[in-house]
Write an enzyme that holds these catalytic residues in place. Structure first.
Site, PDB file in Angstrom:
ATOM      1  CD  GLU A 101     -34.828  30.246  24.576  1.00 18.78           C
ATOM      2  OE1 GLU A 101     -33.693  30.747  24.519  1.00 18.78           O
ATOM      3  OE2 GLU A 101     -35.440  31.218  24.982  1.00 18.78           O
ATOM      4  CG  ASP A 102     -31.848  30.037  27.757  1.00 15.05           C
ATOM      5  OD1 ASP A 102     -33.100  30.208  27.210  1.00 15.05           O
ATOM      6  OD2 ASP A 102     -31.335  31.051  28.366  1.00 15.05           O
ATOM      7  CG  ASP A 105     -39.787  31.155  33.239  1.00 16.55           C
ATOM      8  OD1 ASP A 105     -39.931  30.268  33.943  1.00 16.55           O
ATOM      9  OD2 ASP A 105     -39.815  32.232  33.664  1.00 16.55           O
ATOM     10  CE  LYS A 133     -37.177  28.295  35.347  1.00 16.32           C
ATOM     11  NZ  LYS A 133     -37.039  29.738  36.011  1.00 16.32           N
ATOM     12  CG  PHE A 154     -33.433  32.517  38.417  1.00 16.37           C
ATOM     13  CD1 PHE A 154     -34.606  32.928  37.927  1.00 16.37           C
ATOM     14  CD2 PHE A 154     -32.343  33.042  38.601  1.00 16.37           C
ATOM     15  CE1 PHE A 154     -34.183  34.047  36.785  1.00 16.37           C
ATOM     16  CE2 PHE A 154     -31.933  33.807  37.332  1.00 16.37           C
ATOM     17  CZ  PHE A 154     -32.709  34.396  36.602  1.00 16.37           C
ATOM     18  CB  VAL A 155     -31.284  27.074  36.736  1.00 16.42           C
ATOM     19  CG1 VAL A 155     -31.964  26.186  37.365  1.00 16.42           C
ATOM     20  CG2 VAL A 155     -31.902  27.490  35.385  1.00 16.42           C
ATOM     21  CG  ASP A 161     -28.370  36.140  32.066  1.00 13.26           C
ATOM     22  OD1 ASP A 161     -29.119  35.485  31.503  1.00 13.26           O
ATOM     23  OD2 ASP A 161     -28.420  37.196  32.658  1.00 13.26           O
ATOM     24  NE  ARG A 167     -24.954  35.666  29.557  1.00  9.63           N
ATOM     25  CZ  ARG A 167     -26.273  35.612  29.141  1.00  9.63           C
ATOM     26  NH1 ARG A 167     -26.879  34.513  29.036  1.00  9.63           N
ATOM     27  NH2 ARG A 167     -27.047  36.851  29.230  1.00  9.63           N
TER      28      ARG A 167
END
Ligand code: IMP
Ligand code: MG
Length: 181
Positions: A101-102, A105, A133, A154-155, A161, A167
């Site tokens: 996963e990226d 959150d 996070k 927020f990254v 994205d 991206r």
């Protein structure tokens, strides 16, 4: 398209990400070094860059599959209700599985996806997220491997994205709105 003007400040360089992936792959190889049937599952779309770098650093016999879960839409807030938009092509019963996963959150996405995949009775199921996070967590979920813990920013970049943009940045950057005082 984002409605407000913003700039992107570098948070984690491409070089730092590459070095961390080498460390993570050493640990993953220790965990899965005994298997000949590892399936690496990327969560679309945000993990596509990370999984590409990860699998090329992993000297193990692997297969790659993808799953898409709904999350943010085009906004900056999690929808909390997770839906599967595209399921795996292959069965994972009895297989060793690594979910990639990226970002974790609120935790809803990976929590939901790992429970779903567990119900298919894999031999072993682990997860890795490039970013975490922890201050934003709403459900009790922890990924087995984390690249970097980051603050509540927020990254974008490295596959991640903002309303489908950015991206293709090679690094992780944080979004800073320029219409704020
Ligand atoms: P969670 O379900 O709240 O844990 O959200 C996970 C998903 O939300 C990630 O896979 C990302 O797609 C998205 N997300 C979370 N934080 C960010 C961010 O800072 N930038 C862009 N997308 C994010
Ligand atoms: Mg995502």
């Amino acid at each position: 398209m984002p409605q407000r003007p913003y700039v992107i400040d570098v948070m984690i360089s491409a070089k730092t990400i590459a070095a961390r992936i080498e460390e993570l792959c050493d640990e993953i190889a220790q965990e899965f070094g005994d298997t000949d049937k590892l399936v690496v599952v990327g969560l679309l779309r945000g993990s596509f860059v990370f999984i590409a770098d990860l699998v090329r650093e992993l000297d193990l016999p692997i297969e790659v599959d993808f799953l898409e879960a709904s999350s943010y839409g085009d906004g900056m807030e999690s929808s909390r209700e997770v839906r599967i938009l595209k399921d795996l092509r292959g069965a994972i019963e009895g297989r060793d599985v690594l979910v990639v996963e990226d970002i974790v959150d609120t935790g809803h996405t990976l929590n939901h996806v790992t429970k779903l995949l567990e119900s298919r009775k894999p031999a072993r199921l682990k997860s890795i997220a490039l970013l975490d996070k922890p201050s934003r967590r709403e459900v009790d979920f922890r990924s087995d491997w984390i690249g970097f813990e980051i603050p509540d920013e927020f990254v974008v970049g490295y596959g991640i994205d903002f309303a489908q943009r950015n991206r293709n940045l090679p690094h992780i950057g944080k979004v800073r709105f320029t219409d704020e005082a």
